[in-house]
Design a protein around this motif. Structure first.
Motif, PDB file in Angstrom:
ATOM      1  N   PRO A  65      -3.148  12.094  -7.516  1.00  0.00           N
ATOM      2  CA  PRO A  65      -2.008  11.184  -7.383  1.00  0.00           C
ATOM      3  C   PRO A  65      -1.032  11.296  -8.548  1.00  0.00           C
ATOM      4  CG  PRO A  65      -3.886  10.003  -8.291  1.00  0.00           C
ATOM      5  CD  PRO A  65      -4.332  11.438  -8.090  1.00  0.00           C
ATOM      6  N   ALA A  66       0.217  10.901  -8.290  1.00  0.00           N
ATOM      7  CA  ALA A  66       1.213  10.800  -9.354  1.00  0.00           C
ATOM      8  C   ALA A  66       0.799   9.705 -10.330  1.00  0.00           C
ATOM      9  CB  ALA A  66       2.585  10.489  -8.761  1.00  0.00           C
ATOM     10  N   ALA A  67       1.311   9.788 -11.551  1.00  0.00           N
ATOM     11  CA  ALA A  67       0.911   8.842 -12.597  1.00  0.00           C
ATOM     12  C   ALA A  67       1.598   7.494 -12.462  1.00  0.00           C
ATOM     13  CB  ALA A  67       1.209   9.434 -13.972  1.00  0.00           C
ATOM     14  N   VAL A  68       2.705   7.428 -11.720  1.00  0.00           N
ATOM     15  CA  VAL A  68       3.403   6.160 -11.520  1.00  0.00           C
ATOM     16  C   VAL A  68       3.341   5.809 -10.037  1.00  0.00           C
ATOM     17  CG1 VAL A  68       5.628   4.955 -11.648  1.00  0.00           C
ATOM     18  CG2 VAL A  68       4.932   6.493 -13.493  1.00  0.00           C
ATOM     19  N   GLY A  69       2.922   4.588  -9.751  1.00  0.00           N
ATOM     20  CA  GLY A  69       2.809   4.142  -8.367  1.00  0.00           C
ATOM     21  C   GLY A  69       3.200   2.685  -8.232  1.00  0.00           C
ATOM     22  N   THR A  70       2.863   2.110  -7.082  1.00  0.00           N
ATOM     23  CA  THR A  70       3.246   0.739  -6.764  1.00  0.00           C
ATOM     24  C   THR A  70       2.030  -0.031  -6.262  1.00  0.00           C
ATOM     25  OG1 THR A  70       5.456   1.500  -6.144  1.00  0.00           O
ATOM     26  CG2 THR A  70       4.823  -0.696  -5.390  1.00  0.00           C
ATOM     27  N   LEU A  71       1.881  -1.238  -6.756  1.00  0.00           N
ATOM     28  CA  LEU A  71       0.799  -2.105  -6.299  1.00  0.00           C
ATOM     29  C   LEU A  71       1.100  -2.578  -4.886  1.00  0.00           C
ATOM     30  CD1 LEU A  71      -1.829  -3.545  -7.220  1.00  0.00           C
ATOM     31  CD2 LEU A  71      -0.379  -5.481  -7.875  1.00  0.00           C
ATOM     32  N   ALA A  72       0.128  -2.476  -3.992  1.00  0.00           N
ATOM     33  CA  ALA A  72       0.303  -2.896  -2.600  1.00  0.00           C
ATOM     34  C   ALA A  72      -0.631  -4.054  -2.297  1.00  0.00           C
ATOM     35  CB  ALA A  72       0.025  -1.731  -1.654  1.00  0.00           C
ATOM     36  N   THR A  73      -0.107  -5.078  -1.647  1.00  0.00           N
ATOM     37  CA  THR A  73      -0.903  -6.234  -1.234  1.00  0.00           C
ATOM     38  C   THR A  73      -0.960  -6.256   0.285  1.00  0.00           C
ATOM     39  OG1 THR A  73      -0.191  -7.483  -3.173  1.00  0.00           O
ATOM     40  CG2 THR A  73      -1.123  -8.739  -1.343  1.00  0.00           C
ATOM     41  N   ILE A  74      -2.156  -6.338   0.841  1.00  0.00           N
ATOM     42  CA  ILE A  74      -2.315  -6.354   2.295  1.00  0.00           C
ATOM     43  C   ILE A  74      -1.844  -7.697   2.838  1.00  0.00           C
ATOM     44  CG2 ILE A  74      -3.964  -6.219   4.204  1.00  0.00           C
ATOM     45  CD1 ILE A  74      -5.702  -4.413   2.393  1.00  0.00           C
ATOM     46  N   THR A  75      -0.939  -7.643   3.813  1.00  0.00           N
ATOM     47  CA  THR A  75      -0.404  -8.866   4.405  1.00  0.00           C
ATOM     48  C   THR A  75      -0.862  -9.077   5.841  1.00  0.00           C
ATOM     49  OG1 THR A  75       1.616  -7.699   5.086  1.00  0.00           O
ATOM     50  CG2 THR A  75       1.657  -8.810   2.937  1.00  0.00           C
ATOM     51  N   ASP A  76      -1.426  -8.046   6.479  1.00  0.00           N
ATOM     52  CA  ASP A  76      -1.863  -8.196   7.865  1.00  0.00           C
ATOM     53  C   ASP A  76      -2.890  -7.130   8.208  1.00  0.00           C
ATOM     54  OD1 ASP A  76      -1.850  -9.291  10.477  1.00  0.00           O
ATOM     55  OD2 ASP A  76      -0.458  -7.757  11.166  1.00  0.00           O
ATOM     56  N   PHE A  77      -3.853  -7.517   9.038  1.00  0.00           N
ATOM     57  CA  PHE A  77      -4.843  -6.591   9.598  1.00  0.00           C
ATOM     58  C   PHE A  77      -4.709  -6.645  11.116  1.00  0.00           C
ATOM     59  CE2 PHE A  77      -6.636  -8.480   5.798  1.00  0.00           C
ATOM     60  CZ  PHE A  77      -7.280  -7.461   5.141  1.00  0.00           C
ATOM     61  N   HIS A  78      -4.950  -5.538  11.771  1.00  0.00           N
ATOM     62  CA  HIS A  78      -4.959  -5.555  13.228  1.00  0.00           C
ATOM     63  C   HIS A  78      -5.748  -4.353  13.743  1.00  0.00           C
ATOM     64  CE1 HIS A  78      -1.423  -3.194  11.988  1.00  0.00           C
ATOM     65  NE2 HIS A  78      -1.680  -2.440  13.046  1.00  0.00           N
ATOM     66  N   THR A  79      -6.187  -4.458  14.979  1.00  0.00           N
ATOM     67  CA  THR A  79      -6.847  -3.330  15.633  1.00  0.00           C
ATOM     68  C   THR A  79      -5.804  -2.588  16.457  1.00  0.00           C
ATOM     69  OG1 THR A  79      -8.932  -4.530  15.762  1.00  0.00           O
ATOM     70  CG2 THR A  79      -8.686  -2.622  17.194  1.00  0.00           C
ATOM     71  N   ARG A  80      -5.642  -1.314  16.165  1.00  0.00           N
ATOM     72  CA  ARG A  80      -4.641  -0.500  16.857  1.00  0.00           C
ATOM     73  C   ARG A  80      -5.095  -0.163  18.277  1.00  0.00           C
ATOM     74  NH1 ARG A  80      -1.396   3.096  14.028  1.00  0.00           N
ATOM     75  NH2 ARG A  80      -2.244   4.720  15.386  1.00  0.00           N
ATOM     76  N   ASP A  81      -4.151   0.343  19.067  1.00  0.00           N
ATOM     77  CA  ASP A  81      -4.464   0.734  20.442  1.00  0.00           C
ATOM     78  C   ASP A  81      -5.537   1.812  20.492  1.00  0.00           C
ATOM     79  OD1 ASP A  81      -2.586  -1.054  21.348  1.00  0.00           O
ATOM     80  OD2 ASP A  81      -1.001   0.444  21.612  1.00  0.00           O
ATOM     81  N   ASP A  82      -5.612   2.638  19.425  1.00  0.00           N
ATOM     82  CA  ASP A  82      -6.630   3.693  19.403  1.00  0.00           C
ATOM     83  C   ASP A  82      -7.971   3.193  18.877  1.00  0.00           C
ATOM     84  OD1 ASP A  82      -6.067   3.386  16.712  1.00  0.00           O
ATOM     85  OD2 ASP A  82      -5.133   5.353  16.473  1.00  0.00           O
ATOM     86  N   GLY A  83      -8.078   1.875  18.636  1.00  0.00           N
ATOM     87  CA  GLY A  83      -9.338   1.286  18.192  1.00  0.00           C
ATOM     88  C   GLY A  83      -9.556   1.313  16.692  1.00  0.00           C
ATOM     89  N   LEU A  84      -8.654   1.967  15.958  1.00  0.00           N
ATOM     90  CA  LEU A  84      -8.796   2.043  14.510  1.00  0.00           C
ATOM     91  C   LEU A  84      -8.175   0.820  13.844  1.00  0.00           C
ATOM     92  CD1 LEU A  84      -7.914   5.813  13.945  1.00  0.00           C
ATOM     93  CD2 LEU A  84     -10.183   4.763  14.030  1.00  0.00           C
ATOM     94  N   LEU A  85      -8.574   0.596  12.599  1.00  0.00           N
ATOM     95  CA  LEU A  85      -8.037  -0.510  11.821  1.00  0.00           C
ATOM     96  C   LEU A  85      -6.635  -0.170  11.339  1.00  0.00           C
ATOM     97  CD1 LEU A  85      -8.358  -3.182  10.182  1.00  0.00           C
ATOM     98  CD2 LEU A  85      -9.396  -1.793   8.365  1.00  0.00           C
TER      99      LEU A  85
END
Length: 200
Positions: A65-85
């Motif tokens: 990975p690159a040395a500079v990135g961005t913090l991500a906060t999960i705001t939603d979960f769902h089950t996709r049409d293909d059954g994956l998260l």
């Protein structure tokens, strides 16, 4: 940019694109290491780090990975049409990775030093065209934040990050824009490359 807190140990999600502060990210989760990442975030209430891939791929062997990135906060979960998260995450503070390591399952973890948020600066008149372009792109592309444009149109940092998301920049250009610590310099560089995107 000075760090605001001591380095934090967080899971990293190397991607082939850049997440900007205030941006939204939709991910399809299927590898065990990333299912564990989502579980950890749900259990602890903490986020994960998103970094551009410098070498490697999103799936398979751990990427660099690159040395500079961005913090991500999960705001939603769902089950996709293909059954994956599926998850939706929002970009927060930028950070610098001070050390990385790879777990036995291939999950990349990093010690991260968060950056201070950029100062809120108005958009100078010389960059007014950029605000107009952002408004037009938001109408055409309907990003999740399109209803915020009117209220945030005089925030140089916000306008610059949103343009970086919508303009067809290559990933390395996006990474460069992420790493800039002056919102007016970011707007100046975006203005200078606009002619590339003008139709003949």
């Amino acid at each position: 940019m000075a760090a605001t807190t001591p380095a934090l140990d967080l899971p990293l999600f190397p991607l082939s694109n850049v997440l900007f502060p205030g941006g939204h990210l939709q991910l399809r989760i299927f590898e065990p290491r990333y299912i564990d990442l989502v579980r950890e975030c749900a259990r602890t209430g903490r986020g994960f780090g998103v970094c551009l891939i410098l070498e490697g791929r999103e799936a398979g062997q751990p990427a660099i990975p690159a040395a500079v990135g961005t913090l991500a906060t999960i705001t939603d979960f769902h089950t996709r049409d293909d059954g994956l998260l599926g998850i939706v995450a929002e970009g927060g503070q930028r950070f610098r990775v001070t050390r990385t390591r790879v777990r036995s399952d291939g999950q990349v973890r990093g010690d991260i030093a968060p950056w201070l948020p950029e100062e809120t600066i108005g958009v100078p008149a010389e960059f007014g065209l950029l605000t107009t372009i952002l408004e037009r792109l938001a109408e055409q592309m309907t990003p999740p934040w399109r209803s915020d444009v009117a209220a945030r149109a005089d925030d140089a940092s916000w306008v610059g990050f949103r343009l970086c998301e919508l303009l067809p920049l290559d990933p390395n250009e996006c990474q460069h824009m992420l790493e800039l610590d002056d919102p007016l310099q970011r707007l100046a560089e975006l203005r200078d490359i606009l002619p590339r995107f003008q139709r003949a």
